[in-house]
Design a protein around this motif. Structure first.
Motif, PDB file in Angstrom:
ATOM      1  N   ASP A  69       8.482  -0.573 -31.631  1.00 42.65           N
ATOM      2  CA  ASP A  69       9.385  -1.647 -31.208  1.00 42.65           C
ATOM      3  C   ASP A  69       9.341  -2.812 -32.188  1.00 42.65           C
ATOM      4  OD1 ASP A  69      10.152  -0.319 -28.772  1.00 42.65           O
ATOM      5  OD2 ASP A  69       8.236  -0.930 -27.909  1.00 42.65           O
ATOM      6  N   ALA A  70       8.190  -2.996 -32.815  1.00 43.60           N
ATOM      7  CA  ALA A  70       7.983  -4.049 -33.806  1.00 43.60           C
ATOM      8  C   ALA A  70       6.841  -3.602 -34.713  1.00 43.60           C
ATOM      9  CB  ALA A  70       7.627  -5.375 -33.133  1.00 43.60           C
ATOM     10  N   VAL A  71       6.767  -4.223 -35.876  1.00 43.28           N
ATOM     11  CA  VAL A  71       5.716  -3.890 -36.837  1.00 43.28           C
ATOM     12  C   VAL A  71       5.079  -5.178 -37.349  1.00 43.28           C
ATOM     13  CG1 VAL A  71       5.198  -2.795 -39.073  1.00 43.28           C
ATOM     14  CG2 VAL A  71       6.898  -1.764 -37.560  1.00 43.28           C
ATOM     15  N   ILE A  72       3.760  -5.150 -37.443  1.00 41.81           N
ATOM     16  CA  ILE A  72       3.017  -6.234 -38.086  1.00 41.81           C
ATOM     17  C   ILE A  72       2.444  -5.665 -39.377  1.00 41.81           C
ATOM     18  CG2 ILE A  72       1.026  -7.785 -37.953  1.00 41.81           C
ATOM     19  CD1 ILE A  72       1.339  -7.630 -34.857  1.00 41.81           C
ATOM     20  N   VAL A  73       2.645  -6.378 -40.470  1.00 36.65           N
ATOM     21  CA  VAL A  73       2.107  -5.955 -41.758  1.00 36.65           C
ATOM     22  C   VAL A  73       1.085  -6.994 -42.189  1.00 36.65           C
ATOM     23  CG1 VAL A  73       2.615  -5.254 -44.125  1.00 36.65           C
ATOM     24  CG2 VAL A  73       4.353  -4.937 -42.337  1.00 36.65           C
ATOM     25  N   ALA A  74      -0.150  -6.545 -42.369  1.00 32.30           N
ATOM     26  CA  ALA A  74      -1.231  -7.437 -42.805  1.00 32.30           C
ATOM     27  C   ALA A  74      -1.547  -7.151 -44.261  1.00 32.30           C
ATOM     28  CB  ALA A  74      -2.473  -7.207 -41.949  1.00 32.30           C
ATOM     29  N   THR A  75      -1.572  -8.188 -45.070  1.00 28.01           N
ATOM     30  CA  THR A  75      -1.867  -7.996 -46.481  1.00 28.01           C
ATOM     31  C   THR A  75      -2.995  -8.902 -46.930  1.00 28.01           C
ATOM     32  OG1 THR A  75      -0.972  -7.940 -48.740  1.00 28.01           O
ATOM     33  CG2 THR A  75      -0.160  -9.698 -47.302  1.00 28.01           C
ATOM     34  N   PRO A  76      -3.886  -8.366 -47.741  1.00 34.55           N
ATOM     35  CA  PRO A  76      -4.811  -9.265 -48.430  1.00 34.55           C
ATOM     36  C   PRO A  76      -4.036  -9.991 -49.532  1.00 34.55           C
ATOM     37  CG  PRO A  76      -5.205  -6.990 -49.103  1.00 34.55           C
ATOM     38  CD  PRO A  76      -4.138  -6.962 -48.048  1.00 34.55           C
ATOM     39  N   THR A  77      -4.593 -11.057 -50.037  1.00 35.29           N
ATOM     40  CA  THR A  77      -4.019 -11.740 -51.184  1.00 35.29           C
ATOM     41  C   THR A  77      -4.808 -11.314 -52.408  1.00 35.29           C
ATOM     42  OG1 THR A  77      -3.223 -13.636 -49.928  1.00 35.29           O
ATOM     43  CG2 THR A  77      -3.623 -13.994 -52.269  1.00 35.29           C
ATOM     44  N   GLY A  98      19.656   2.922 -48.684  1.00 37.90           N
ATOM     45  CA  GLY A  98      20.433   2.980 -47.459  1.00 37.90           C
ATOM     46  C   GLY A  98      19.662   3.502 -46.253  1.00 37.90           C
ATOM     47  N   GLN A  99      18.397   3.854 -46.448  1.00 38.67           N
ATOM     48  CA  GLN A  99      17.583   4.383 -45.359  1.00 38.67           C
ATOM     49  C   GLN A  99      16.305   3.565 -45.183  1.00 38.67           C
ATOM     50  OE1 GLN A  99      17.079   8.693 -45.670  1.00 38.67           O
ATOM     51  NE2 GLN A  99      18.984   8.797 -46.827  1.00 38.67           N
ATOM     52  N   HIS A 100      16.475   2.241 -45.161  1.00 40.45           N
ATOM     53  CA  HIS A 100      15.334   1.325 -45.076  1.00 40.45           C
ATOM     54  C   HIS A 100      14.782   1.307 -43.654  1.00 40.45           C
ATOM     55  CE1 HIS A 100      12.698  -1.989 -45.796  1.00 40.45           C
ATOM     56  NE2 HIS A 100      13.294  -2.358 -46.912  1.00 40.45           N
ATOM     57  N   SER A 101      13.564   1.750 -43.480  1.00 36.76           N
ATOM     58  CA  SER A 101      12.956   1.837 -42.145  1.00 36.76           C
ATOM     59  C   SER A 101      12.730   0.481 -41.501  1.00 36.76           C
ATOM     60  CB  SER A 101      11.640   2.609 -42.231  1.00 36.76           C
ATOM     61  OG  SER A 101      11.883   3.922 -42.682  1.00 36.76           O
ATOM     62  N   PHE A 102      12.635  -0.575 -42.295  1.00 37.47           N
ATOM     63  CA  PHE A 102      12.455  -1.924 -41.740  1.00 37.47           C
ATOM     64  C   PHE A 102      13.784  -2.609 -41.410  1.00 37.47           C
ATOM     65  CE2 PHE A 102       8.208  -1.723 -43.766  1.00 37.47           C
ATOM     66  CZ  PHE A 102       7.441  -2.199 -42.729  1.00 37.47           C
ATOM     67  N   ASN A 103      14.908  -1.996 -41.754  1.00 34.51           N
ATOM     68  CA  ASN A 103      16.205  -2.610 -41.516  1.00 34.51           C
ATOM     69  C   ASN A 103      16.361  -2.926 -40.029  1.00 34.51           C
ATOM     70  OD1 ASN A 103      18.775  -3.594 -41.950  1.00 34.51           O
ATOM     71  ND2 ASN A 103      19.721  -1.582 -41.900  1.00 34.51           N
ATOM     72  N   SER A 104      16.557  -4.193 -39.707  1.00 31.67           N
ATOM     73  CA  SER A 104      16.720  -4.709 -38.345  1.00 31.67           C
ATOM     74  C   SER A 104      15.472  -4.577 -37.479  1.00 31.67           C
ATOM     75  CB  SER A 104      17.908  -4.030 -37.645  1.00 31.67           C
ATOM     76  OG  SER A 104      19.090  -4.291 -38.365  1.00 31.67           O
ATOM     77  N   LYS A 105      14.343  -4.228 -38.049  1.00 32.82           N
ATOM     78  CA  LYS A 105      13.089  -4.069 -37.299  1.00 32.82           C
ATOM     79  C   LYS A 105      12.413  -5.431 -37.151  1.00 32.82           C
ATOM     80  CE  LYS A 105      11.495  -0.701 -36.285  1.00 32.82           C
ATOM     81  NZ  LYS A 105      11.575   0.070 -35.023  1.00 32.82           N
ATOM     82  N   VAL A 106      12.031  -5.789 -35.927  1.00 33.78           N
ATOM     83  CA  VAL A 106      11.240  -6.999 -35.709  1.00 33.78           C
ATOM     84  C   VAL A 106       9.921  -6.809 -36.441  1.00 33.78           C
ATOM     85  CG1 VAL A 106      10.007  -8.371 -33.993  1.00 33.78           C
ATOM     86  CG2 VAL A 106      12.328  -7.561 -33.521  1.00 33.78           C
ATOM     87  N   LEU A 130       9.846  -8.296 -47.444  1.00 29.00           N
ATOM     88  CA  LEU A 130      10.405  -7.672 -46.248  1.00 29.00           C
ATOM     89  C   LEU A 130      11.797  -8.213 -45.916  1.00 29.00           C
ATOM     90  CD1 LEU A 130       7.180  -7.588 -44.075  1.00 29.00           C
ATOM     91  CD2 LEU A 130       8.447  -5.587 -44.913  1.00 29.00           C
ATOM     92  N   ALA A 131      12.024  -9.491 -46.126  1.00 32.28           N
ATOM     93  CA  ALA A 131      13.324 -10.086 -45.823  1.00 32.28           C
ATOM     94  C   ALA A 131      14.411  -9.490 -46.714  1.00 32.28           C
ATOM     95  CB  ALA A 131      13.268 -11.600 -45.981  1.00 32.28           C
ATOM     96  N   PHE A 132      14.053  -9.111 -47.933  1.00 33.86           N
ATOM     97  CA  PHE A 132      15.016  -8.476 -48.841  1.00 33.86           C
ATOM     98  C   PHE A 132      15.540  -7.181 -48.227  1.00 33.86           C
ATOM     99  CE2 PHE A 132      15.978  -5.377 -52.158  1.00 33.86           C
ATOM    100  CZ  PHE A 132      16.988  -6.036 -52.821  1.00 33.86           C
ATOM    101  N   GLY A 133      14.697  -6.479 -47.506  1.00 24.53           N
ATOM    102  CA  GLY A 133      15.082  -5.228 -46.873  1.00 24.53           C
ATOM    103  C   GLY A 133      15.734  -5.408 -45.522  1.00 24.53           C
ATOM    104  N   GLU A 134      16.072  -6.620 -45.176  1.00 26.92           N
ATOM    105  CA  GLU A 134      16.756  -6.944 -43.940  1.00 26.92           C
ATOM    106  C   GLU A 134      15.941  -6.691 -42.683  1.00 26.92           C
ATOM    107  OE1 GLU A 134      20.867  -5.777 -43.837  1.00 26.92           O
ATOM    108  OE2 GLU A 134      21.081  -6.173 -45.964  1.00 26.92           O
ATOM    109  N   ALA A 135      14.615  -6.752 -42.829  1.00 30.12           N
ATOM    110  CA  ALA A 135      13.764  -6.754 -41.641  1.00 30.12           C
ATOM    111  C   ALA A 135      13.999  -8.069 -40.913  1.00 30.12           C
ATOM    112  CB  ALA A 135      12.302  -6.626 -42.040  1.00 30.12           C
ATOM    113  N   LYS A 136      13.811  -8.064 -39.604  1.00 30.40           N
ATOM    114  CA  LYS A 136      13.882  -9.310 -38.825  1.00 30.40           C
ATOM    115  C   LYS A 136      12.494  -9.938 -38.879  1.00 30.40           C
ATOM    116  CE  LYS A 136      17.492  -7.893 -35.650  1.00 30.40           C
ATOM    117  NZ  LYS A 136      17.840  -7.612 -34.252  1.00 30.40           N
ATOM    118  N   VAL A 173       5.343 -11.589 -31.172  1.00 29.79           N
ATOM    119  CA  VAL A 173       5.914 -10.360 -31.745  1.00 29.79           C
ATOM    120  C   VAL A 173       6.506  -9.504 -30.626  1.00 29.79           C
ATOM    121  CG1 VAL A 173       5.404  -8.242 -33.031  1.00 29.79           C
ATOM    122  CG2 VAL A 173       4.333 -10.397 -33.732  1.00 29.79           C
ATOM    123  N   ALA A 174       5.732  -9.308 -29.569  1.00 28.05           N
ATOM    124  CA  ALA A 174       6.199  -8.488 -28.442  1.00 28.05           C
ATOM    125  C   ALA A 174       7.440  -9.104 -27.786  1.00 28.05           C
ATOM    126  CB  ALA A 174       5.090  -8.318 -27.424  1.00 28.05           C
TER     127      ALA A 174
END
Length: 179
Positions: A69-77, A98-106, A130-136, A173-174
């Motif tokens: 339903d939503a994804v959290i991505v944690a990254t080290p710096t 054209g098959q971006h899995s994050f497209n419109s994904k919270v 992530l915003a470039f890929g049209e993730a929410k 997020v939820a």
């Protein structure tokens, strides 16, 4: 109804502080929220040569993102930006064209660091990617400065204020996933 949140840890290190932080975040998830790791450890380096026939690890990775339903991505710096392995994962998720899995994904971002910035350079770079890929991409970000006293003996956050911040983060997020 259960809200299913997938989380990606942008480190493959066995001693990842981002993994430790997300294990603690999971312990503070509100009722009705299920948090499951979406692994990236088996993803090879992305190349367009794979676009015609994705390896199974990439097919499974994309399917896990799409099923959440939503994804959290944690990254080290690393070197004042996001980690290479999380960038590689985003590249896999965004292809074939054209098959971006994050497209419109919270989607929300998080980072943990021993630095006083709490991973902010990495999370800032990840938001832009992530915003470039049209993730929410949510404005709510969980940045954590990790020290010797961050976790208790059970792996939870030792400080109640951090536990509350983790609960609020997951609830945000939820809540956005439900809308």
């Amino acid at each position: 109804m259960t809200t299913k949140i997938g989380y990606i840890v942008g480190s493959v290190s066995s001693t990842s502080i981002n993994r430790a932080a997300f294990e603690a975040v999971k312990k503070n998830a509100p009722e009705g929220v299920e948090i499951t790791e979406i692994t990236i450890a088996d993803l090879p380096m992305y190349s367009p040569d794979h676009d015609a026939a994705y390896p199974q690890s990439a097919v499974d990775f994309k399917a896990a993102i799409e099923a959440a339903d939503a994804v959290i991505v944690a990254t080290p710096t690393y070197n004042n930006t996001l980690s290479g392995v999380v960038k590689n994962a985003v590249d896999w998720a965004s292809r074939p064209w054209g098959q971006h899995s994050f497209n419109s994904k919270v989607t929300a971002v998080a980072g943990a660091s021993i630095s006083p910035h709490g991973g902010k350079p990495g999370t800032d770079a990840l938001v832009a990617t992530l915003a470039f890929g049209e993730a929410k991409v949510l404005e709510t970000v969980f940045n954590l400065t990790v020290g010797a006293d961050t976790f208790d003996a059970e792996g939870n956050f030792a400080d109640e204020a951090v536990r509350a911040e983790a609960r609020d983060f997951v609830a945000a997020v939820a809540g956005n996933a439900a809308n």
